[in-house]
Design a protein around this motif. Structure first.
Motif, PDB file in Angstrom:
ATOM      1  N   ARG A 293      -1.886  -2.498   1.147  1.00 46.12           N
ATOM      2  CA  ARG A 293      -0.723  -1.796   0.605  1.00 46.12           C
ATOM      3  C   ARG A 293      -0.586  -0.435   1.266  1.00 46.12           C
ATOM      4  O   ARG A 293       0.500  -0.019   1.660  1.00 46.12           O
ATOM      5  N   VAL A 294      -1.737   0.270   1.390  1.00 46.90           N
ATOM      6  CA  VAL A 294      -1.709   1.606   1.970  1.00 46.90           C
ATOM      7  C   VAL A 294      -1.286   1.522   3.430  1.00 46.90           C
ATOM      8  O   VAL A 294      -0.512   2.360   3.921  1.00 46.90           O
ATOM      9  N   GLU A 295      -1.756   0.480   4.117  1.00 49.43           N
ATOM     10  CA  GLU A 295      -1.369   0.327   5.513  1.00 49.43           C
ATOM     11  C   GLU A 295       0.133   0.115   5.617  1.00 49.43           C
ATOM     12  O   GLU A 295       0.796   0.633   6.517  1.00 49.43           O
ATOM     13  N   ARG A 296       0.658  -0.658   4.661  1.00 51.55           N
ATOM     14  CA  ARG A 296       2.092  -0.929   4.698  1.00 51.55           C
ATOM     15  C   ARG A 296       2.914   0.341   4.552  1.00 51.55           C
ATOM     16  O   ARG A 296       4.005   0.439   5.105  1.00 51.55           O
ATOM     17  N   TRP A 297       2.397   1.333   3.795  1.00 43.34           N
ATOM     18  CA  TRP A 297       3.154   2.561   3.641  1.00 43.34           C
ATOM     19  C   TRP A 297       3.339   3.287   4.961  1.00 43.34           C
ATOM     20  O   TRP A 297       4.303   4.052   5.123  1.00 43.34           O
ATOM     21  N   ARG A 306       9.923   2.428  -0.916  1.00 42.88           N
ATOM     22  CA  ARG A 306      10.217   1.210  -1.669  1.00 42.88           C
ATOM     23  C   ARG A 306       9.107   0.840  -2.627  1.00 42.88           C
ATOM     24  O   ARG A 306       9.347   0.382  -3.731  1.00 42.88           O
ATOM     25  N   ASP A 307       7.851   1.063  -2.200  1.00 41.47           N
ATOM     26  CA  ASP A 307       6.717   0.784  -3.074  1.00 41.47           C
ATOM     27  C   ASP A 307       6.563   1.982  -3.999  1.00 41.47           C
ATOM     28  O   ASP A 307       6.300   3.084  -3.555  1.00 41.47           O
ATOM     29  N   LEU A 308       6.740   1.777  -5.283  1.00 40.22           N
ATOM     30  CA  LEU A 308       6.763   2.904  -6.212  1.00 40.22           C
ATOM     31  C   LEU A 308       5.434   3.644  -6.241  1.00 40.22           C
ATOM     32  O   LEU A 308       5.391   4.863  -6.443  1.00 40.22           O
ATOM     33  N   ASP A 312       4.912   7.620  -5.526  1.00 44.86           N
ATOM     34  CA  ASP A 312       4.117   8.580  -6.315  1.00 44.86           C
ATOM     35  C   ASP A 312       3.229   9.424  -5.422  1.00 44.86           C
ATOM     36  O   ASP A 312       3.144  10.650  -5.551  1.00 44.86           O
ATOM     37  N   ASP A 313       2.546   8.710  -4.505  1.00 47.79           N
ATOM     38  CA  ASP A 313       1.643   9.406  -3.599  1.00 47.79           C
ATOM     39  C   ASP A 313       2.393  10.441  -2.758  1.00 47.79           C
ATOM     40  O   ASP A 313       1.933  11.577  -2.556  1.00 47.79           O
ATOM     41  N   ILE A 414      -6.395   8.743   0.329  1.00 44.77           N
ATOM     42  CA  ILE A 414      -6.093   7.486  -0.340  1.00 44.77           C
ATOM     43  C   ILE A 414      -6.435   6.312   0.561  1.00 44.77           C
ATOM     44  O   ILE A 414      -6.794   5.240   0.078  1.00 44.77           O
ATOM     45  N   GLN A 415      -6.356   6.526   1.856  1.00 44.37           N
ATOM     46  CA  GLN A 415      -6.782   5.455   2.761  1.00 44.37           C
ATOM     47  C   GLN A 415      -8.260   5.162   2.581  1.00 44.37           C
ATOM     48  O   GLN A 415      -8.692   4.005   2.570  1.00 44.37           O
TER      49      GLN A 415
END
Lengths: 478, 246
Positions: A293-297, A306-308, A312-313, A414-415
């Motif tokens: 998920r983090v990679e996708r950001w 798009r990812d809520l 937030d982050d 966060i990574q």
């Protein structure tokens, strides 16, 4: 009695959508003379017309002049549709290129588009099987039986009567015919109501209203519209295929590890293994997101927003940089776009007061022309009145803040913290167990309440800091 | 009484529907033949007669306003039974038309599907017509002639069912069944309570890894051999005694 003819019956309900059936039927009829049948011995009875898989595949290869793999695939499709059924291992609908035995199915039990396998027929079949097996049905059959008993309860007398009568009528035939009939019926219902992990080719989609096999007569108006379309298409500007293919290539290269069809989904794909830890790990409010998920950001600002959870982050980062107004404006514009029509004027007012008025508490820095356009548009607010300003702000964030975010300690932290779950490795027994104990998931009401609480907290937290009031308070405290 | 008459007629219609389905399943396969087409025709005609008789009886019973509530519920249940039978019949008739058109008998190049069924369906048809033996008297072009008749009969049946729906106001979902789940395991099934006889549950299983039904014939042959041996032994003993006496 089913409720008949809610719509006028123009004999146009064709389901499922399998266009190839007419051609397949022709092939099967041709096969009758081509494939040699032999006899099957069952202790005392012999039953004729048994074919081996390799004979069928050899015939198909010969007739269609194709390779063995293609003939095997074609043969498997014949079995999956139900034109031929396997005698050993009746649940696995594949055609094996060896001496495994098959038999042709009778035309009544062929798959058709017109005649759907009715529930009442299935109930009669299950009742007959119940009689024959003296109450010991397979678990999936028992589940279907109980379900049908509940839903077809008004017809249940009929079903029981018909089942006993059909059973008795079947006994009037000779022994080998009885065995064949049982095999045929069982094969038909395995194709139409497959047990778990049996893959039949029946496509039970929505009812079509058009016969896929009939040729359509194209009317004059359609040709006129086709002409218009092609003329306009000639004149439109085109993108070079090298450019578009390059973009497609880049997209695939970036996303290919994230596509659950192409790469295994960690820990396991819930649709395949019935274990929903993937969904719980990727929820909206989760503390620690997964690595994927983090990679996708990091792919683009669009993915991040798009990812809520990513949003937030990003907000946390922006708070540290004291530049949260761009994102706040963008979110407010989104709310205006997607919100209800009745709230639009009030929302437009608040946005104007908070973001656009010179000297507003969260004034955004957009260029003069856009600002002028937006302010003029706000006299008659509609859903997309802030579109230009929103795009401008988005581009600002994308070109500047986003890259700073990716290099920031917030993101790096966060990574590091992100989870990388282990892949599950379920045995078939465990898969069965999972399938029986599927959790019902979180009730939508609870999710909605959580979302509302989130929104309230965010609204309270993002009350613009009134600098003057803060300074005066500090003065008073001194 | 009207109710018992109805029940016997519904029983008969049920039997004919079940037999008709067995016959239609044999269409197009290797057990298809001219005889089968004739059996189909006769069974169909009988089914239609029964259907018309049932319908008139049931409509007259249901139209009667002066019946009690339990009676009315019972008649509605019988009506649901009747209409479900008719639906099955209609579908089977339409399918037999399609399959009959696809598999004509007399065309030598068109092969029947080798399904493994080779026996005749005479006994099933005899059961449907309630006769001991079937008599076959049709001529050779029965398939084409019959199909045209079949089409007209199908339209008749469809019309009848539409009329039924319009004229009789019965809510089918409100009917409560008298049988509970698993009721077919008990052997005395019929609309009324007349027992049709004990079903001898066959022990065969179409799994090809074992042929359990042969157990019956195996036991029979063992018994026969045993009896033979006993007879031989007693004959031997008697012979020995006779020889000794003399």
């Amino acid at each position: 009695m089913t409720i008949r003819r809610a719509r006028p019956d123009r004999l146009q309900h064709f389901r499922p959508r399998m266009h190839c059936l007419k051609k397949l039927e022709a092939v099967v009829v041709e096969m009758q003379s081509g494939v040699k049948g032999s006899e099957q011995k069952l202790n005392v009875t012999t039953i004729p017309h048994v074919i081996t898989g390799k004979d069928v595949i050899a015939w198909i290869t010969n007739k269609m002049k194709s390779t063995t793999e293609e003939s095997e695939a074609f043969g498997t499709m014949l079995v999956a549709y139900g034109y031929i059924y396997p005698l050993q291992n009746h649940r696995k609908l594949v055609m094996c290129n060896d001496s495994s035995l098959y038999r042709f199915q009778t035309p009544y039990f062929w798959p058709t588009q017109k005649w759907v396998a009715e529930d009442s027929d299935y109930a009669i079949y299950l009742a007959k099987r119940n009689i024959r097996k003296k109450g010991l049905l397979e678990p999936y059959e028992q589940a279907h039986y109980n379900h049908l008993h509940e839903w077809l309860n008004h017809k249940w007398d009929f079903i029981v009567m018909q089942a006993t009568e059909q059973y008795k009528a079947g006994k009037e035939r000779r022994k080998p015919d009885r065995v064949v009939f049982d095999c045929q019926e069982r094969a038909y219902w395995i194709v139409n109501k497959p047990p778990r992990r049996t893959h039949s080719a029946m496509d039970s989609g929505l009812e079509l209203l058009i016969d896929p096999n009939s040729d359509e007569k194209i009317p004059f108006d359609t040709y006129r519209r086709m002409n218009l379309f092609y003329q306009q298409a000639i004149m439109s500007s085109k993108v070079k295929s090298s450019v578009s293919l390059g973009a497609l290539n880049k997209y695939v290269a970036t996303y290919k590890n994230h596509d659950p069809f192409l790469a295994p989904c960690l820990p396991s794909n819930p649709w395949l293994t019935d274990n929903d830890s993937y969904w719980t790990l990727n929820m909206r409010q989760v503390e620690v997101p997964t690595k994927m998920r983090v990679e996708r950001w990091s792919f683009s600002l669009f993915e991040l927003l798009r990812d809520l959870r990513g949003r937030d982050d990003f907000k946390v980062f922006l708070k540290k940089e004291f530049s949260g107004e761009n994102l706040a404006f963008w979110e407010a514009a989104e709310e205006l776009k997607w919100g209800t029509a009745s709230s639009m004027t009030s929302k437009a007012e608040t946005i104007f007061k908070t973001f656009l008025v010179p000297g507003a508490p969260r004034w955004i820095n957009i260029d003069g022309r856009t600002m002028g356009l937006t302010v003029k548009g706000l006299d008659h607010p509609h859903r997309y009145v802030l579109e230009a300003a929103q795009t401008h702000v988005f581009l600002l964030m994308k070109k500047d803040t986003f890259f700073r975010y990716l290099k920031s300690p917030v993101y790096k932290e966060i990574q590091k913290k992100a989870l990388n779950p282990e892949a599950h490795n379920f045995s078939p027994a465990q898969l069965e167990h999972n399938a029986q104990n599927r959790s019902p998931g979180i009730h939508p009401l609870i999710l909605w309440q959580l979302a509302e609480a989130e929104k309230a907290k965010a609204a309270a937290a993002s009350v613009p800091v009134d600098v003057k009031a803060l300074m005066s308070k500090l003065d008073r405290m001194k | 009484m009207g109710k018992d008459e109805c029940k016997t007629m519904l029983d008969a219609l049920n039997k004919v529907t079940a037999c008709y389905r067995h016959l239609v399943i044999a269409l197009g396969s290797t057990s298809d033949s001219q005889n089968l087409r004739e059996e189909l025709k006769k069974t169909r005609k009988k089914a239609q007669e029964l259907a018309v008789a049932n319908r008139t009886k049931l409509t007259s019973l249901l139209k009667d306003k002066s019946i009690s509530k339990e009676d009315r519920a019972e008649y509605e249940r019988l009506w649901v039974l009747f209409s479900s039978s008719m639906e099955l019949l209609e579908v089977d008739m339409k399918r037999s038309l399609e399959i009959g058109q696809d598999f004509p008998i007399k065309v030598p190049t068109r092969h029947f599907i080798q399904t493994g069924m080779t026996g005749s369906t005479t006994t099933v048809a005899a059961r449907a017509m309630s006769v001991q033996n079937m008599k076959y008297e049709a001529d050779s072009n029965i398939d084409t002639v019959d199909l045209r008749e079949l089409q007209s009969e199908i339209t008749q049946v469809t019309q009848m069912m539409e009329e039924m729906e319009m004229k009789v106001q019965v809510a089918p979902w409100a009917v409560e069944a008298k049988q509970e789940a698993g009721a077919e395991l008990k052997s005395n099934m019929s609309v009324g309570n007349s027992s049709v006889g004990v079903i001898s549950i066959c022990e065969e299983e179409p799994k090809e890894e074992e042929g359990g039904g042969s157990r019956d014939s195996g036991i029979a042959s063992v018994c026969a051999v045993f009896v033979f041996v006993v007879i031989l032994a007693s004959a031997g003993i008697l012979g020995y005694l006779v020889v000794n006496m003399s």
